[in-house]
Design a protein around this motif. Structure first.
Motif, mmCIF file in Angstrom:
data_model
loop_
_atom_site.group_PDB
_atom_site.id
_atom_site.type_symbol
_atom_site.label_atom_id
_atom_site.label_comp_id
_atom_site.label_asym_id
_atom_site.label_seq_id
_atom_site.Cartn_x
_atom_site.Cartn_y
_atom_site.Cartn_z
ATOM 1 N N GLY A 196 -50.940 15.165 13.425
ATOM 2 C CA GLY A 196 -50.432 16.536 13.395
ATOM 3 C C GLY A 196 -50.389 17.163 14.769
ATOM 4 N N THR A 197 -50.322 16.344 15.817
ATOM 5 C CA THR A 197 -50.375 16.852 17.182
ATOM 6 C C THR A 197 -49.288 17.874 17.471
ATOM 7 O OG1 THR A 197 -51.346 14.797 17.957
ATOM 8 C CG2 THR A 197 -50.265 16.133 19.614
ATOM 9 N N HIS A 198 -48.166 17.782 16.748
ATOM 10 C CA HIS A 198 -47.048 18.670 17.060
ATOM 11 C C HIS A 198 -47.380 20.138 16.849
ATOM 12 C CE1 HIS A 198 -46.973 17.838 12.770
ATOM 13 N NE2 HIS A 198 -46.295 18.946 12.603
ATOM 14 N N VAL A 199 -48.518 20.456 16.222
ATOM 15 C CA VAL A 199 -48.838 21.870 15.989
ATOM 16 C C VAL A 199 -49.477 22.513 17.212
ATOM 17 C CG1 VAL A 199 -49.177 21.448 13.538
ATOM 18 C CG2 VAL A 199 -51.148 21.416 15.045
ATOM 19 N N PRO A 212 -43.774 23.914 19.932
ATOM 20 C CA PRO A 212 -44.556 22.711 19.618
ATOM 21 C C PRO A 212 -44.285 21.607 20.630
ATOM 22 C CG PRO A 212 -43.581 23.614 17.638
ATOM 23 C CD PRO A 212 -43.008 24.387 18.788
ATOM 24 N N TYR A 213 -45.327 20.865 20.974
ATOM 25 C CA TYR A 213 -45.162 19.788 21.941
ATOM 26 C C TYR A 213 -46.098 18.650 21.583
ATOM 27 C CZ TYR A 213 -49.534 21.289 24.126
ATOM 28 O OH TYR A 213 -50.837 21.613 24.367
ATOM 29 N N ASP A 214 -45.864 17.527 22.257
ATOM 30 C CA ASP A 214 -46.717 16.365 22.031
ATOM 31 C C ASP A 214 -46.874 15.615 23.349
ATOM 32 O OD1 ASP A 214 -44.273 15.229 22.383
ATOM 33 O OD2 ASP A 214 -44.367 13.892 20.655
ATOM 34 N N HIS A 215 -46.961 14.267 23.277
ATOM 35 C CA HIS A 215 -47.205 13.461 24.474
ATOM 36 C C HIS A 215 -46.100 13.577 25.511
ATOM 37 C CE1 HIS A 215 -44.458 11.063 22.137
ATOM 38 N NE2 HIS A 215 -44.322 10.196 23.115
ATOM 39 N N GLN A 216 -44.898 14.002 25.101
ATOM 40 C CA GLN A 216 -43.802 14.069 26.065
ATOM 41 C C GLN A 216 -44.029 15.156 27.110
ATOM 42 O OE1 GLN A 216 -39.777 13.234 24.677
ATOM 43 N NE2 GLN A 216 -40.571 13.086 22.605
ATOM 44 N N SER A 228 -46.223 13.229 8.865
ATOM 45 C CA SER A 228 -46.203 12.543 10.161
ATOM 46 C C SER A 228 -44.929 11.734 10.352
ATOM 47 C CB SER A 228 -47.416 11.630 10.287
ATOM 48 O OG SER A 228 -47.425 10.679 9.242
ATOM 49 N N LEU A 229 -44.391 11.168 9.260
ATOM 50 C CA LEU A 229 -43.189 10.345 9.367
ATOM 51 C C LEU A 229 -41.915 11.175 9.355
ATOM 52 C CD1 LEU A 229 -44.103 7.285 7.121
ATOM 53 C CD2 LEU A 229 -44.454 7.623 9.560
ATOM 54 N N LYS A 230 -42.058 12.477 9.252
ATOM 55 C CA LYS A 230 -40.887 13.367 9.306
ATOM 56 C C LYS A 230 -40.732 14.019 10.668
ATOM 57 C CE LYS A 230 -42.165 15.576 5.459
ATOM 58 N NZ LYS A 230 -42.104 16.536 4.315
ATOM 59 N N GLN A 231 -41.604 13.637 11.608
ATOM 60 C CA GLN A 231 -41.582 14.195 12.961
ATOM 61 C C GLN A 231 -41.116 13.126 13.950
ATOM 62 O OE1 GLN A 231 -42.271 17.371 13.606
ATOM 63 N NE2 GLN A 231 -42.821 17.836 11.489
ATOM 64 N N HIS A 232 -40.028 13.416 14.661
ATOM 65 C CA HIS A 232 -39.469 12.447 15.605
ATOM 66 C C HIS A 232 -40.509 11.974 16.624
ATOM 67 C CE1 HIS A 232 -35.946 14.458 13.976
ATOM 68 N NE2 HIS A 232 -35.190 13.474 14.426
ATOM 69 N N ASN A 233 -41.221 12.927 17.210
ATOM 70 C CA ASN A 233 -42.145 12.576 18.284
ATOM 71 C C ASN A 233 -43.295 11.714 17.797
ATOM 72 O OD1 ASN A 233 -40.632 14.025 20.120
ATOM 73 N ND2 ASN A 233 -41.762 15.916 19.775
ATOM 74 N N LEU A 234 -43.753 11.979 16.587
ATOM 75 C CA LEU A 234 -44.877 11.213 16.062
ATOM 76 C C LEU A 234 -44.460 9.797 15.684
ATOM 77 C CD1 LEU A 234 -46.577 13.979 13.922
ATOM 78 C CD2 LEU A 234 -46.951 13.374 16.298
ATOM 79 N N GLU A 286 -35.085 11.134 2.627
ATOM 80 C CA GLU A 286 -33.865 11.387 3.414
ATOM 81 C C GLU A 286 -34.218 11.844 4.826
ATOM 82 O OE1 GLU A 286 -29.693 13.961 3.246
ATOM 83 O OE2 GLU A 286 -31.168 14.143 1.630
ATOM 84 N N ILE A 287 -35.226 12.724 4.923
ATOM 85 C CA ILE A 287 -35.665 13.191 6.245
ATOM 86 C C ILE A 287 -36.224 12.024 7.054
ATOM 87 C CG2 ILE A 287 -37.308 14.676 7.455
ATOM 88 C CD1 ILE A 287 -37.152 16.587 5.045
ATOM 89 N N ILE A 288 -37.055 11.205 6.404
ATOM 90 C CA ILE A 288 -37.673 10.068 7.090
ATOM 91 C C ILE A 288 -36.605 9.075 7.557
ATOM 92 C CG2 ILE A 288 -39.160 8.051 6.744
ATOM 93 C CD1 ILE A 288 -40.883 9.880 4.913
ATOM 94 N N ARG A 289 -35.626 8.815 6.705
ATOM 95 C CA ARG A 289 -34.542 7.896 7.101
ATOM 96 C C ARG A 289 -33.818 8.411 8.340
ATOM 97 N NH1 ARG A 289 -33.205 7.501 1.502
ATOM 98 N NH2 ARG A 289 -31.415 8.867 1.859
ATOM 99 N N ASN A 290 -33.546 9.700 8.373
ATOM 100 C CA ASN A 290 -32.853 10.272 9.532
ATOM 101 C C ASN A 290 -33.699 10.183 10.797
ATOM 102 O OD1 ASN A 290 -30.591 10.919 8.009
ATOM 103 N ND2 ASN A 290 -31.324 12.962 7.492
#
Length: 536
Positions: free
Chosen positions: A153-156, A176-180, A269-275, A316-320
């Motif tokens: 949940g790092t994106h929070v 929101p940010y993460d490792h990038q 977690s699988l619905k977040q691009h960065n994660l 659908e979100i996860i596939r995208n």
């Protein structure tokens, strides 16, 4: 503290003082950071102890090593290895680095940052003052006072931390940010190391924020042209020397915990691009062991095997997200790394090129361990599932086949002698996946038929052998593929057609033990028998 002999004050700031000291037991030079507890809230002290906990478990050649931490009633003592100076002081006294030593220092920082992120730690305050240099100009990251353990949940994390000159735009906007965000700061440090000043400068914080958000980086003309090797080595190289270190045990623990979260119904977690980008990272690392690669594939497969009708929107979100992070090409690249066998080229062996000039050959199926085969199968089973789910995955598959030159890889899978293999063995499942993928290309994107033809009509492959296999899966998928080839690559079929292929197909059509296969073979014969070459 009586185990140490303090020799001099090295620096001081709002946090406290740093002293150079000698460890009496062995004469090792150390740095002692003395942090006063006076005036600090319970929250601040908790954060300080957290910094010690984080740094104590880090072991990497380019991360400053914490030897121990001690605490008295009034002070906190952090004892670390000693470094000569920080990067800020070096640049102040010496000016910008030459490109070659600059690359080395930046490479050290890339390796250190990758290690932190692999251990789910964000630094959040990267700046030249937090980069230490030893007498051999080896760079080491330090000061984890703002570090935060990464969870799924790092994106929070949105609170502004760090130094404005080196902060990513999303931090300045409190988005929101993460490792990038760390990667942005690393880029700023790389720029300053070579240019002598930060990429963004302004007379006020307000102006600085505006510049960072809206201005492009302008590289000095003094740096070399585009013909120079890239500043940061590409991590997608097959050369293991270009792959950053990876803590395989830590990754396995992280992936196992993540699997449990998914099984417990936590799919965010699988619905977040960065994660997902973090989870996918080992697929591009030549030093990742098979178990890590297999665990990544298994984790990312889970949403498709959890039979919950409420997951339709989530899926659908996860596939995208999987499309956006290019999961299919990453899985294919991981398999190529897994099967690659690094060897010295003739020119390198003869000394005409610098040592370390390497090429890679692909190992054949018999050269792989059972674990490697199972891993390759897991990777391509996920590729196969995704490609049949959505055309975007299929397009990425076709691109990856061309970019990765996957023909030889697929031929290795298809030309293996399956007579000794069990029907559920990894080698059979792997070949079955490849046949299904090639069929999908012809059926859904026939304009890419040439990709399939280069593999199927290769002199290395005897198509009749697949139809004669004792494995039902291979016979059926080979038959389906031949039928599609007759529709979209008829000239190619004519080139490989002969008595052996016709008889193999006829035997399948006469086999009543497998009705579905019998029907498939009969329909294939009906279609091909319309052409004059059928009876040759």
């Amino acid at each position: 503290m009586d185990r140490y002999s303090v020799s001099s004050l090295v620096g001081q700031g709002s946090f406290g003082c740093v002293y150079k000291a000698l460890r009496k037991a062995d004469g090792k030079m150390v740095a002692i950071k003395v942090i006063s507890k006076r005036g600090r809230s319970a929250r601040e002290l908790k954060n300080l102890r957290r910094e010690c906990e984080i740094q104590a478990r880090l072991k990497h050649p380019h991360v400053i090593e914490m030897i121990e931490s001690l605490e008295s009633k009034m002070d906190l003592y952090v004892i670390t290895e000693f470094a000569l100076m920080d990067l800020n002081r070096y640049l102040t006294y010496n000016g910008p680095m030459e490109e070659e030593p600059g690359r080395r220092v930046i490479g050290h920082l890339v390796s250190a940052l990758y290690y932190l992120h692999a251990n789910r730690i964000l630094h959040r305050d990267l700046k030249p003052q937090n980069v230490l240099l030893d007498k051999n100009m080896h760079a080491k990251l330090c000061d984890f006072g703002l570090a935060r353990n990464m969870t799924l949940g790092t994106h929070v994390l949105t609170s502004i931390k760090g130094t404005p000159l080196y902060m990513a735009p999303e931090l300045l906007a409190e988005q929101p940010y993460d490792h990038q965000a760390d990667l942005w700061s690393l880029g700023c440090i790389a720029y300053e190391s070579l240019a002598g000043q930060p990429p963004f400068c302004a007379s006020s914080i307000v102006t600085l924020i505006t510049v960072i958000k809206h201005e492009d980086v302008k590289w000095p003309s003094t740096l070399s042209s585009d013909n120079t090797p890239p500043l940061l080595p590409g991590w997608d190289s097959c050369d293991e020397s270009q792959s950053p270190p990876i803590e395989n045990d830590e990754w396995l623990a992280f992936l196992n915990r993540s699997v449990q979260e998914i099984l417990d119904g936590e799919l965010d977690s699988l619905k977040q691009h960065n994660l997902v980008s973090i989870i996918v990272a080992p697929l591009r690392n030549a030093k990742a062991i098979p178990r890590v690669l297999q665990s990544v594939a298994q984790l990312l497969s889970l949403p498709f095997v959890l039979a919950d009708p409420l997951l339709i929107v989530d899926l659908e979100i996860i596939r995208n997200v999987y499309v956006d992070v290019k999961l299919v090409p990453n899985l294919m690249y991981a398999c190529k790394l897994l099967l690659s066998n690094r060897q010295l080229t003739d020119s390198a062996a003869s000394g005409t090129h610098p040592a370390g000039s390497l090429s890679r050959t692909l190992r054949s199926i018999p050269e792989l361990s059972e674990e490697e085969l199972e891993t390759a199968s897991s990777l391509y089973e996920l590729v196969c599932h995704l490609v049949h789910l959505q055309q975007a995955f299929l397009s990425q598959f076709c691109d990856a086949v061309a970019i990765l030159s996957a023909n030889e890889l697929f031929l290795n899978f298809l030309t293996y002698d399956f007579r000794q293999a069990d029907s559920d063995s990894a080698s059979v499942r792997l070949a079955g996946c490849i046949l299904a993928l090639l069929g999908c290309v012809l059926r859904e994107l026939p304009e890419n038929a040439e990709l399939v033809e280069r593999i199927v009509f290769s002199p290395r492959l005897r198509f009749a052998t697949l139809l004669q296999s004792r494995h039902h899966l291979l016979r059926q998928r080979a038959c389906q593929l031949l039928r599609l080839l007759a529709r979209f690559s008829l000239r190619g079929v004519q080139r490989i057609w002969g008595v052996e292929l016709r008889q193999a197909l006829q035997e399948l059509a006469d086999n009543y033990n497998y009705p579905a296969l019998r029907i498939e073979a009969a329909q294939t014969i009906d279609e091909i028998s319309q052409f004059s070459f059928f009876v040759t």
